[in-house]
Design a protein around this motif. Structure first.
Motif, PDB file in Angstrom:
ATOM      1  N   GLY A  21       0.814  -1.203   0.000  1.00  0.00           N
ATOM      2  CA  GLY A  21       0.000   0.000   0.000  1.00  0.00           C
ATOM      3  C   GLY A  21       0.854   1.262   0.000  1.00  0.00           C
ATOM      4  N   PHE A  22       1.929   1.241   0.774  1.00  0.00           N
ATOM      5  CA  PHE A  22       2.863   2.367   0.794  1.00  0.00           C
ATOM      6  C   PHE A  22       3.443   2.588  -0.604  1.00  0.00           C
ATOM      7  CE2 PHE A  22       7.198   3.952   0.970  1.00  0.00           C
ATOM      8  CZ  PHE A  22       7.098   5.042   1.825  1.00  0.00           C
ATOM      9  N   PHE A  23       3.826   1.495  -1.260  1.00  0.00           N
ATOM     10  CA  PHE A  23       4.428   1.588  -2.592  1.00  0.00           C
ATOM     11  C   PHE A  23       3.450   2.196  -3.596  1.00  0.00           C
ATOM     12  CE2 PHE A  23       5.103  -0.447  -6.768  1.00  0.00           C
ATOM     13  CZ  PHE A  23       6.355   0.064  -7.065  1.00  0.00           C
ATOM     14  N   VAL A  24       2.214   1.705  -3.608  1.00  0.00           N
ATOM     15  CA  VAL A  24       1.213   2.202  -4.550  1.00  0.00           C
ATOM     16  C   VAL A  24       0.890   3.670  -4.268  1.00  0.00           C
ATOM     17  CG1 VAL A  24      -1.182   1.975  -5.306  1.00  0.00           C
ATOM     18  CG2 VAL A  24       0.212  -0.069  -4.964  1.00  0.00           C
ATOM     19  N   ALA A  25       0.718   3.999  -2.989  1.00  0.00           N
ATOM     20  CA  ALA A  25       0.400   5.375  -2.626  1.00  0.00           C
ATOM     21  C   ALA A  25       1.545   6.315  -2.999  1.00  0.00           C
ATOM     22  CB  ALA A  25       0.109   5.464  -1.128  1.00  0.00           C
ATOM     23  N   TYR A  26       2.779   5.840  -2.825  1.00  0.00           N
ATOM     24  CA  TYR A  26       3.926   6.674  -3.183  1.00  0.00           C
ATOM     25  C   TYR A  26       3.946   6.965  -4.685  1.00  0.00           C
ATOM     26  CZ  TYR A  26       8.646   8.068  -4.377  1.00  0.00           C
ATOM     27  OH  TYR A  26       9.720   8.733  -4.912  1.00  0.00           O
ATOM     28  N   LEU A  27       3.737   5.929  -5.500  1.00  0.00           N
ATOM     29  CA  LEU A  27       3.724   6.148  -6.950  1.00  0.00           C
ATOM     30  C   LEU A  27       2.618   7.119  -7.351  1.00  0.00           C
ATOM     31  CD1 LEU A  27       4.365   2.564  -8.396  1.00  0.00           C
ATOM     32  CD2 LEU A  27       6.010   4.414  -8.051  1.00  0.00           C
ATOM     33  N   TRP A  28       1.528   7.085  -6.618  1.00  0.00           N
ATOM     34  CA  TRP A  28       0.382   7.945  -6.922  1.00  0.00           C
ATOM     35  C   TRP A  28       0.636   9.398  -6.508  1.00  0.00           C
ATOM     36  CZ3 TRP A  28      -4.646   8.115  -3.610  1.00  0.00           C
ATOM     37  CH2 TRP A  28      -5.592   8.916  -4.254  1.00  0.00           C
ATOM     38  N   LEU A  29       1.299   9.586  -5.357  1.00  0.00           N
ATOM     39  CA  LEU A  29       1.417  10.927  -4.772  1.00  0.00           C
ATOM     40  C   LEU A  29       2.835  11.497  -4.789  1.00  0.00           C
ATOM     41  CD1 LEU A  29      -0.819  10.343  -1.608  1.00  0.00           C
ATOM     42  CD2 LEU A  29      -1.497  11.421  -3.767  1.00  0.00           C
ATOM     43  N   ILE A 158      22.151   3.124  -1.055  1.00  0.00           N
ATOM     44  CA  ILE A 158      21.071   3.432  -1.997  1.00  0.00           C
ATOM     45  C   ILE A 158      20.331   4.710  -1.625  1.00  0.00           C
ATOM     46  CG2 ILE A 158      18.828   2.637  -2.849  1.00  0.00           C
ATOM     47  CD1 ILE A 158      19.978  -0.178  -2.940  1.00  0.00           C
ATOM     48  N   TRP A 159      19.950   4.870  -0.358  1.00  0.00           N
ATOM     49  CA  TRP A 159      19.141   6.049  -0.038  1.00  0.00           C
ATOM     50  C   TRP A 159      19.962   7.322  -0.041  1.00  0.00           C
ATOM     51  CZ3 TRP A 159      19.185   9.848   3.617  1.00  0.00           C
ATOM     52  CH2 TRP A 159      19.873   9.647   4.832  1.00  0.00           C
ATOM     53  N   THR A 166      14.040   5.174  -6.546  1.00  0.00           N
ATOM     54  CA  THR A 166      14.870   3.972  -6.557  1.00  0.00           C
ATOM     55  C   THR A 166      14.875   3.321  -5.190  1.00  0.00           C
ATOM     56  OG1 THR A 166      16.311   4.849  -8.291  1.00  0.00           O
ATOM     57  CG2 THR A 166      17.210   3.081  -6.922  1.00  0.00           C
ATOM     58  N   TRP A 167      14.973   4.149  -4.130  1.00  0.00           N
ATOM     59  CA  TRP A 167      14.967   3.589  -2.779  1.00  0.00           C
ATOM     60  C   TRP A 167      13.634   2.918  -2.471  1.00  0.00           C
ATOM     61  CZ3 TRP A 167      11.938   4.386   1.550  1.00  0.00           C
ATOM     62  CH2 TRP A 167      12.376   3.722   2.712  1.00  0.00           C
ATOM     63  N   VAL A 168      12.527   3.508  -2.890  1.00  0.00           N
ATOM     64  CA  VAL A 168      11.206   2.921  -2.622  1.00  0.00           C
ATOM     65  C   VAL A 168      11.090   1.556  -3.297  1.00  0.00           C
ATOM     66  CG1 VAL A 168       8.734   3.155  -3.023  1.00  0.00           C
ATOM     67  CG2 VAL A 168      10.054   5.129  -2.236  1.00  0.00           C
ATOM     68  N   TYR A 169      11.558   1.459  -4.533  1.00  0.00           N
ATOM     69  CA  TYR A 169      11.550   0.155  -5.224  1.00  0.00           C
ATOM     70  C   TYR A 169      12.429  -0.845  -4.476  1.00  0.00           C
ATOM     71  CZ  TYR A 169       8.978   1.431  -9.475  1.00  0.00           C
ATOM     72  OH  TYR A 169       7.997   1.783 -10.360  1.00  0.00           O
ATOM     73  N   PHE A 173      10.679  -4.137  -2.945  1.00  0.00           N
ATOM     74  CA  PHE A 173      10.931  -5.398  -3.643  1.00  0.00           C
ATOM     75  C   PHE A 173      12.362  -5.924  -3.468  1.00  0.00           C
ATOM     76  CE2 PHE A 173       7.713  -3.064  -6.174  1.00  0.00           C
ATOM     77  CZ  PHE A 173       6.637  -3.921  -5.966  1.00  0.00           C
ATOM     78  N   GLY A 174      13.338  -5.018  -3.445  1.00  0.00           N
ATOM     79  CA  GLY A 174      14.737  -5.442  -3.412  1.00  0.00           C
ATOM     80  C   GLY A 174      15.103  -6.195  -2.157  1.00  0.00           C
TER      81      GLY A 174
END
Length: 203
Positions: A21-29, A158-159, A166-169, A173-174
């Motif tokens: 949910g965090f990942f999807v919301a981040y891509l959205w906002l 990375i961060w 990139t960090w969120v991905y 997933f990483g």
């Protein structure tokens, strides 16, 4: 509270749902800016603020259903509240991005302390999942301690040096993929040092 068996699909949804949910919301906002109380917050901070109560709610439901939370889940919840809260309070995403570093440093350090005492603290939390001989647990614990410290270093690299996206991905997933690959690579260890339940603890 006694432990209860939870449907594996529901358990997975409660454990990984907030992260996805965090990942999807981040891509959205991620490109949005929100003004709250006269202060501007970017999408990452807003999503982090929403993630904290959702994660705690999911862990609360899991605890209610199963009667149990692992020490790692409890520590993770505390660190999410602390570092996520600091990111929101200071309007600085750096604190939340450091959270995986702290988690893996604590985990790797704790395993290292156990090894210095001649004990496998990894066995303490995972024995029911993969029965191994004492020697097998000690080998796996050494590897896991080094692996955890490596993940902490990798998260820092990375961060601090790559884009936020990139960090969120990587976080979503990483890290999960890295842990999956790590255990996949231990197949020879599990084969050579696995024990049957009837073998006893001193096999």
């Amino acid at each position: 509270m006694s432990q209860h068996k939870v449907n594996p699909k529901l358990k997975a949804a409660l454990e990984f749902g907030p992260i996805l949910g965090f990942f999807v919301a981040y891509l959205w906002l991620k490109s949005e800016t929100f003004t709250i109380g006269g202060t501007e917050y970017d999408g990452f901070i807003v999503v982090t603020a929403g993630f904290i109560p959702i994660f705690l709610l999911a862990m609360g439901i899991l605890w209610r259903l199963s009667g149990y939370l692992s020490r790692m889940q409890a520590v993770t919840a505390v660190l999410i509240v602390v570092f996520g809260g600091l990111s929101v309070w200071f309007n600085d995403p750096s604190f939340f991005k450091m959270k995986p570093t702290i988690i893996y440093l604590l985990f790797g350090g704790a395993l290292g302390i156990g090894l210095m005492r001649g004990e496998s603290w990894l066995q303490y939390v995972m024995d029911g999942m993969m029965p191994l001989t004492h020697e097998g647990w000690m080998i796996l614990t050494r590897r896991m301690a080094l692996f955890s410290l490596g993940l902490a270093v990798l998260n820092e690299i990375i961060w601090r040096n790559m884009s936020e996206e990139t960090w969120v991905y990587f976080k979503t997933f990483g890290l999960t993929a890295a842990i999956f690959v790590f255990f996949l690579m231990q197949s020879k260890l599990f084969r050579d040092h696995g024990r049957k339940p009837e073998d006893g603890d001193d096999a």
